[in-house]
Design a protein around this motif. Structure first.
Motif, PDB file in Angstrom:
ATOM      1  N   GLY A   1     -46.497 -57.614  75.564  1.00 55.51           N
ATOM      2  CA  GLY A   1     -46.832 -58.893  74.944  1.00 55.51           C
ATOM      3  C   GLY A   1     -46.007 -59.242  73.732  1.00 55.51           C
ATOM      4  N   CYS A   2     -45.026 -58.407  73.376  1.00 56.65           N
ATOM      5  CA  CYS A   2     -44.207 -58.665  72.188  1.00 56.65           C
ATOM      6  C   CYS A   2     -43.351 -59.907  72.403  1.00 56.65           C
ATOM      7  CB  CYS A   2     -43.324 -57.456  71.907  1.00 56.65           C
ATOM      8  SG  CYS A   2     -42.239 -57.663  70.480  1.00 56.65           S
ATOM      9  N   LYS A   3     -43.350 -60.789  71.431  1.00 57.66           N
ATOM     10  CA  LYS A   3     -42.521 -61.988  71.517  1.00 57.66           C
ATOM     11  C   LYS A   3     -41.049 -61.602  71.438  1.00 57.66           C
ATOM     12  CE  LYS A   3     -46.012 -64.949  69.355  1.00 57.66           C
ATOM     13  NZ  LYS A   3     -46.307 -65.830  68.200  1.00 57.66           N
ATOM     14  N   PRO A   4     -40.208 -62.218  72.261  1.00 56.95           N
ATOM     15  CA  PRO A   4     -38.785 -61.855  72.244  1.00 56.95           C
ATOM     16  C   PRO A   4     -38.091 -62.246  70.948  1.00 56.95           C
ATOM     17  CG  PRO A   4     -39.167 -63.720  73.700  1.00 56.95           C
ATOM     18  CD  PRO A   4     -40.517 -63.218  73.310  1.00 56.95           C
ATOM     19  N   SER A   5     -38.548 -63.294  70.296  1.00 56.65           N
ATOM     20  CA  SER A   5     -37.953 -63.684  69.020  1.00 56.65           C
ATOM     21  C   SER A   5     -38.976 -64.452  68.204  1.00 56.65           C
ATOM     22  CB  SER A   5     -36.692 -64.534  69.232  1.00 56.65           C
ATOM     23  OG  SER A   5     -37.002 -65.740  69.883  1.00 56.65           O
ATOM     24  N   GLN A   6     -38.872 -64.315  66.895  1.00 57.60           N
ATOM     25  CA  GLN A   6     -39.698 -65.076  65.968  1.00 57.60           C
ATOM     26  C   GLN A   6     -39.093 -64.966  64.575  1.00 57.60           C
ATOM     27  OE1 GLN A   6     -43.731 -63.586  65.991  1.00 57.60           O
ATOM     28  NE2 GLN A   6     -43.133 -61.471  65.684  1.00 57.60           N
ATOM     29  N   SER A   7     -39.680 -65.614  63.632  1.00 57.09           N
ATOM     30  CA  SER A   7     -39.110 -65.661  62.286  1.00 57.09           C
ATOM     31  C   SER A   7     -39.232 -64.309  61.604  1.00 57.09           C
ATOM     32  CB  SER A   7     -39.817 -66.719  61.446  1.00 57.09           C
ATOM     33  OG  SER A   7     -41.150 -66.318  61.173  1.00 57.09           O
ATOM     34  N   GLY A   8     -38.368 -64.092  60.614  1.00 59.69           N
ATOM     35  CA  GLY A   8     -38.478 -62.879  59.820  1.00 59.69           C
ATOM     36  C   GLY A   8     -39.841 -62.768  59.169  1.00 59.69           C
TER      37      GLY A   8
ATOM     38  N   ARG B   1     -35.190 -66.920  58.710  1.00 56.98           N
ATOM     39  CA  ARG B   1     -34.349 -66.760  59.890  1.00 56.98           C
ATOM     40  C   ARG B   1     -35.178 -66.378  61.109  1.00 56.98           C
ATOM     41  NH1 ARG B   1     -29.242 -63.720  57.112  1.00 56.98           N
ATOM     42  NH2 ARG B   1     -27.732 -65.392  57.304  1.00 56.98           N
ATOM     43  N   MET B   2     -34.631 -66.687  62.273  1.00 58.29           N
ATOM     44  CA  MET B   2     -35.207 -66.248  63.537  1.00 58.29           C
ATOM     45  C   MET B   2     -34.481 -64.980  63.978  1.00 58.29           C
ATOM     46  SD  MET B   2     -37.651 -68.323  64.410  1.00 58.29           S
ATOM     47  CE  MET B   2     -37.864 -67.979  66.169  1.00 58.29           C
ATOM     48  N   TYR B   3     -35.256 -63.994  64.440  1.00 59.75           N
ATOM     49  CA  TYR B   3     -34.699 -62.719  64.868  1.00 59.75           C
ATOM     50  C   TYR B   3     -35.121 -62.412  66.302  1.00 59.75           C
ATOM     51  CZ  TYR B   3     -33.613 -61.690  59.949  1.00 59.75           C
ATOM     52  OH  TYR B   3     -33.123 -61.724  58.669  1.00 59.75           O
ATOM     53  N   ARG B   4     -34.144 -61.994  67.098  1.00 66.23           N
ATOM     54  CA  ARG B   4     -34.410 -61.558  68.469  1.00 66.23           C
ATOM     55  C   ARG B   4     -34.673 -60.058  68.463  1.00 66.23           C
ATOM     56  NH1 ARG B   4     -30.105 -63.384  70.651  1.00 66.23           N
ATOM     57  NH2 ARG B   4     -28.853 -61.501  70.296  1.00 66.23           N
ATOM     58  N   CYS B   5     -35.672 -59.625  69.229  1.00 70.85           N
ATOM     59  CA  CYS B   5     -36.089 -58.226  69.298  1.00 70.85           C
ATOM     60  C   CYS B   5     -35.589 -57.601  70.596  1.00 70.85           C
ATOM     61  CB  CYS B   5     -37.623 -58.152  69.217  1.00 70.85           C
ATOM     62  SG  CYS B   5     -38.323 -56.544  69.576  1.00 70.85           S
ATOM     63  N   THR B   6     -34.872 -56.469  70.490  1.00 72.47           N
ATOM     64  CA  THR B   6     -34.359 -55.763  71.663  1.00 72.47           C
ATOM     65  C   THR B   6     -34.592 -54.276  71.494  1.00 72.47           C
ATOM     66  OG1 THR B   6     -32.575 -57.405  71.853  1.00 72.47           O
ATOM     67  CG2 THR B   6     -32.352 -55.382  73.141  1.00 72.47           C
ATOM     68  N   GLU B   7     -35.246 -53.661  72.455  1.00 78.22           N
ATOM     69  CA  GLU B   7     -35.397 -52.209  72.400  1.00 78.22           C
ATOM     70  C   GLU B   7     -34.097 -51.554  72.831  1.00 78.22           C
ATOM     71  OE1 GLU B   7     -38.416 -48.606  73.734  1.00 78.22           O
ATOM     72  OE2 GLU B   7     -38.775 -50.647  74.463  1.00 78.22           O
ATOM     73  N   VAL B   8     -33.668 -50.530  72.071  1.00 76.76           N
ATOM     74  CA  VAL B   8     -32.401 -49.852  72.350  1.00 76.76           C
ATOM     75  C   VAL B   8     -32.652 -48.353  72.506  1.00 76.76           C
ATOM     76  CG1 VAL B   8     -30.980 -51.596  71.191  1.00 76.76           C
ATOM     77  CG2 VAL B   8     -31.914 -49.686  69.861  1.00 76.76           C
ATOM     78  N   ASN B   9     -31.601 -47.667  72.893  1.00 79.30           N
ATOM     79  CA  ASN B   9     -31.638 -46.222  73.139  1.00 79.30           C
ATOM     80  C   ASN B   9     -32.678 -45.859  74.203  1.00 79.30           C
ATOM     81  OD1 ASN B   9     -30.769 -43.577  72.898  1.00 79.30           O
ATOM     82  ND2 ASN B   9     -32.298 -43.089  71.348  1.00 79.30           N
ATOM     83  N   LEU B  10     -32.501 -46.409  75.382  1.00 82.99           N
ATOM     84  CA  LEU B  10     -33.321 -46.059  76.540  1.00 82.99           C
ATOM     85  C   LEU B  10     -32.422 -45.374  77.563  1.00 82.99           C
ATOM     86  CD1 LEU B  10     -35.480 -49.300  76.898  1.00 82.99           C
ATOM     87  CD2 LEU B  10     -36.237 -47.057  76.112  1.00 82.99           C
TER      88      LEU B  10
ATOM     89  N   ALA C   1     -45.446 -51.241  64.436  1.00 87.01           N
ATOM     90  CA  ALA C   1     -44.486 -50.710  63.471  1.00 87.01           C
ATOM     91  C   ALA C   1     -44.184 -51.756  62.410  1.00 87.01           C
ATOM     92  CB  ALA C   1     -43.202 -50.307  64.181  1.00 87.01           C
ATOM     93  N   PRO C   2     -44.417 -51.449  61.141  1.00 83.86           N
ATOM     94  CA  PRO C   2     -44.139 -52.428  60.084  1.00 83.86           C
ATOM     95  C   PRO C   2     -42.650 -52.753  59.987  1.00 83.86           C
ATOM     96  CG  PRO C   2     -45.524 -50.633  59.291  1.00 83.86           C
ATOM     97  CD  PRO C   2     -44.997 -50.211  60.622  1.00 83.86           C
ATOM     98  N   VAL C   3     -42.360 -53.933  59.491  1.00 82.72           N
ATOM     99  CA  VAL C   3     -40.991 -54.383  59.266  1.00 82.72           C
ATOM    100  C   VAL C   3     -40.911 -54.983  57.870  1.00 82.72           C
ATOM    101  CG1 VAL C   3     -39.105 -55.847  60.065  1.00 82.72           C
ATOM    102  CG2 VAL C   3     -40.717 -54.894  61.725  1.00 82.72           C
ATOM    103  N   SER C   4     -39.859 -54.654  57.139  1.00 85.22           N
ATOM    104  CA  SER C   4     -39.651 -55.195  55.789  1.00 85.22           C
ATOM    105  C   SER C   4     -38.197 -55.599  55.626  1.00 85.22           C
ATOM    106  CB  SER C   4     -40.011 -54.147  54.731  1.00 85.22           C
ATOM    107  OG  SER C   4     -41.356 -53.746  54.825  1.00 85.22           O
ATOM    108  N   GLY C   5     -37.950 -56.452  54.632  1.00 83.47           N
ATOM    109  CA  GLY C   5     -36.598 -56.751  54.210  1.00 83.47           C
ATOM    110  C   GLY C   5     -35.863 -57.848  54.953  1.00 83.47           C
ATOM    111  N   LEU C   6     -36.501 -58.485  55.952  1.00 86.96           N
ATOM    112  CA  LEU C   6     -35.827 -59.553  56.684  1.00 86.96           C
ATOM    113  C   LEU C   6     -35.819 -60.847  55.876  1.00 86.96           C
ATOM    114  CD1 LEU C   6     -37.356 -59.058  60.265  1.00 86.96           C
ATOM    115  CD2 LEU C   6     -35.215 -58.117  59.361  1.00 86.96           C
ATOM    116  N   ASP C   7     -34.957 -61.768  56.253  1.00 91.65           N
ATOM    117  CA  ASP C   7     -34.979 -63.114  55.696  1.00 91.65           C
ATOM    118  C   ASP C   7     -36.156 -63.849  56.339  1.00 91.65           C
ATOM    119  OD1 ASP C   7     -34.650 -65.815  55.111  1.00 91.65           O
ATOM    120  OD2 ASP C   7     -32.471 -65.730  55.258  1.00 91.65           O
TER     121      ASP C   7
END
Length: 728
Positions: free
Chosen positions: A694-701, A673-682, A664-670
């Protein structure tokens, strides 16, 4: 200035008019865009340039704004094409010619960052004047344009057409059009894309008081290519008008595109001697890099400058209609309010069926409209008991009205048959067994205001009004207007409707009004001038809504689009329904007494999730990726204005033979910055992760925007919601 049928801002403290020499330029600029005019030696006004302020891209728009004679060919024989121009008038002597010459202009800074240009023109022969208005919003790169005609004759004139926007464009390089229909069944969910060719392309709505069976009054024009989200120079233009509209595009023999945008008048409005008339406002912006930047500019303009309480978060609601229809009562509503509050819903809306008594009781769609008194059998205490329960539950309350409409089987019709529009000596043409009131009549306007105001005043705790309009103007004759003024009907109707809405919103500023017209018939800026949200469609199938909401988001921000989780459509699990509705202002439209526990549990989780992210969705920047019409894996993401949080929504709409992997593409982040990824609405019954192991829990924008979020879908109509939060 005289009476203006449609909204036009009044200029306070306008700067003194300034004249300039022939061929000099006047510019009105925003942070990144510019519009430039010039006056020829013959005092003819021309549009010279529209494009990026730094000169890196200029649109093909330009040419005479009030063409009179055919364009002269090089040999000078004046044998060029004839243009329609932006105005049509009929003078008392039958003359229709328009020959405008420049007089002066003035620019006023209305407030910091908002500048207003007025160009004064006058007909060469008659004392008829035209004002061309252009307002620029610097920080959001958005313009508003409209025209005013002033009648200096001693007699009335007729004004069949007064466009808000008009331009010529060089069509030697291809020009592409994208537009959207309003019909609830299929068409609003699909973009209609075409290349403009020789001849005329006309998009018209003829419904009168809405655009239910016509185009949404907004278009995207692509210059040189069909515009995508991130590439292709384009313009988005939307009309501040909610009735019949007209968007005309004609490419002539010299490959010049002539475009006019305005009201589709069914008659010939009259402008009295010494009076003026204004077109609606056309709002537009441009982008050199696709639809995405243009949409975000319009979203910011709407929230910051146009919508009442544009940054007030919209509540999670449950509406009674799709679950209960007309079968509502005090006990049923209180029970569903209790169920809704337990789910985390913040607002319960009582829809149709609460009013009318006796033989005219609203127990079916053939009776009761116009009789806005509580049904004494269904609501014996009116709303007293309901409001007491709402207080105890801590839930807000809303109610449905359709004040512009009437049933023949109603007390109101018996008392005031003259308040109903009707062609003389002809039978009623009914739609959904109802007719439109003569809203041009001030007595009808007062009745509409009083009907709604009476309930809101008695029950000040009411937070929301759903304002519906389920019929067109099908009997287009006003008993109030004189026979010779029937051409004013559409303008007078809209003027009355907007007066009532303005008065109600001013008196009840804490109430959110929703514009509904059998679904998306008022998905437009005209209705949203005094409403806060709109209802996109009565077809709440989530796959259809996915496309419809996507299309509407091209010109309207997410906090104006109401999106309900329902039971409509087959094969959709609750999580998918919720993830689709999280694209906008999430709500529900169900009878909670009939829902399964699994369905309610999934909605409870979804509502709690949405409350955590709704500020990102409703007030943040939206980045659309592959359109659901073009891709089986459409997705979009939202980013908060401070770039500390983002939400990614992705969908699998195609069939899945085995696990489908998708980034899934992502746009508009800084990017720093480092961003943590969390799946929601489960929800409890569906906790398998869609984010790949294999998704990294956090990485740069920067990394998220380069790599996207790796997802895996195991079935058709699956979806994922992923929260990105800045950790430093």
């Amino acid at each position: 200035m005289g009476k203006r049928w449609v909204y036009c801002a009044v200029i306070v403290g306008m700067a003194l008019p300034v004249a300039w020499g022939a061929n000099e330029r006047i510019k009105l600029e925003t942070a990144n865009l510019r519009v430039e005019y010039a006056v020829t030696k013959a005092n003819v006004l021309e549009l010279k340039a529209v494009g990026l302020r730094d000169g890196s891209w200029t649109s093909p728009l330009g040419g005479r704004l009030f063409p009179f004679e055919p364009a002269a060919e090089p040999a000078g024989n004046n044998n060029g094409p004839r243009y329609a121009g932006p105005i049509e008038w009929r003078l008392p002597n039958g003359d229709r010619a328009i020959e405008m010459v420049y007089q002066s202009h003035a620019v006023k800074e209305e407030r910091p960052g908002v500048r207003h240009l007025v160009i004064q023109l006058r007909d060469k022969v008659y004392p008829l004047e035209v004002e061309l208005h252009l307002r620029a919003y610097a920080e959001v790169d958005v313009f508003e344009q409209w025209q005013v005609v002033k009648n200096g004759l001693g007699q009335p004139i007729r004004l069949p057409r007064l466009d808000a926007m008009y331009w010529h464009a060089d069509a030697k390089t291809p020009i592409f059009l994208e537009w959207y229909a309003s019909d609830q069944k299929d068409t609003a969910g699909y973009p209609i894309r075409e290349q403009l060719g020789r001849g005329t392309r006309l998009l018209e709505s003829r419904d009168g008081n809405r655009h239910k069976h016509g185009p949404v009054p907004a278009v995207v024009l692509g210059f040189g290519q069909q515009p995508h989200e991130t590439e292709g120079p384009c313009m988005i233009a939307a009309l501040d008008w909610t009735g019949s509209s007209r968007f005309g595009f004609e490419i002539n023999s010299t490959q010049i595109l002539e475009t006019g945008i305005g009201v589709n008048q069914p008659g010939q409005p009259v402008v009295e001697a010494g009076q003026s008339a204004a077109s609606p406002v056309c709002v537009f912006t441009l982008s050199g890099k696709g639809k995405g930047p243009a949409s975000r500019r319009l979203h910011d303009w709407a929230r910051n400058h146009f919508l009442a309480n544009g940054k007030r978060l919209r509540l999670v609601d449950n509406n009674s209609w799709e679950g209960c229809g007309l079968k509502v009562s005090e006990d049923a509503i209180i029970q569903m309010m209790k169920d809704s509050a337990e789910l985390g819903i913040e607002l319960y809306v009582l829809d149709d069926g609460w009013f009318g008594n006796g033989k005219e009781a609203r127990v079916n769609t053939r009776s009761g409209l116009g009789d806005w008194q509580f049904n004494s059998q269904r609501f014996p205490h009116e709303l007293d008991a309901v409001m007491k329960a709402a207080d105890q539950l801590g839930i807000e309350f809303g109610i449905w009205f359709e004040p512009e409409m009437i049933n023949e089987n109603s007390q109101l019709f018996k008392q005031h048959p003259e308040w109903v529009m009707r062609h003389p000596n002809r039978a009623f043409s009914k739609q959904r067994t109802q007719m439109a009131l003569d809203v041009a009549n001030p007595a009808v306007q007062k009745f509409m205001f009083d009907a709604v105001d009476r309930v809101l005043t008695k029950y000040p705790r009411i937070r929301f009004v759903k304002w519906d309009a389920n019929s067109n103007i099908n009997n287009g004759y006003s008993p109030y207007l004189a026979p010779e003024r029937q051409g004013d009907l559409l303008n007078a109707y809209m003027d009355g409707y907007l007066k009532v809405m303005r008065a109600l919103t001013e008196k009840h500023p804490n109430v959110d009004f929703q514009a509904c017209a059998a679904g998306g018939g008022r998905a437009d800026l005209g209705a949203l001038r005094y409403s806060h949200t709109f209802w996109p469609s009565d077809d709440t199938d989530p796959l259809y809504w996915l496309g419809a909401q996507w299309n509407f988001s091209n010109f309207l921000p997410a906090n104006t689009i109401t999106s309900h989780v329902t039971h409509k459509g087959k094969g959709f699990e609750p999580k998918f329904r919720v993830d689709v509705s999280m694209m906008a202002q999430l709500g529900m439209e169900v009878d909670t007494r009939k829902c399964t526990p699994d369905y309610l549990d999934a909605c409870r989780v979804g509502i709690a999730t949405y409350k955590q992210v709704r500020d990102i969705v409703q007030l943040g920047d939206q980045y659309r990726h592959a359109h659901p019409f073009d891709s089986a894996t459409p997705s979009m993401n939202y980013v908060s204005k401070d770039q500390t949080r983002g939400l990614v929504l992705a969908y699998q709409t195609g069939s899945v033979a085995k696990t489908a992997e998708f980034s899934a593409p992502v746009s508009g982040l800084d990017p720093e910055r480092m961003y943590r990824c969390t799946e929601v609405n489960l929800p409890e019954g569906d906790k398998r992760p869609r984010v790949a192991a294999g998704c990294k829990p956090s990485q740069s924008g920067k990394a998220w925007m380069e790599d996207g979020i790796p997802l895996q879908f195991t079935r058709q109509f699956d979806s994922a919601a992923v929260l990105l939060e800045a950790v430093r």
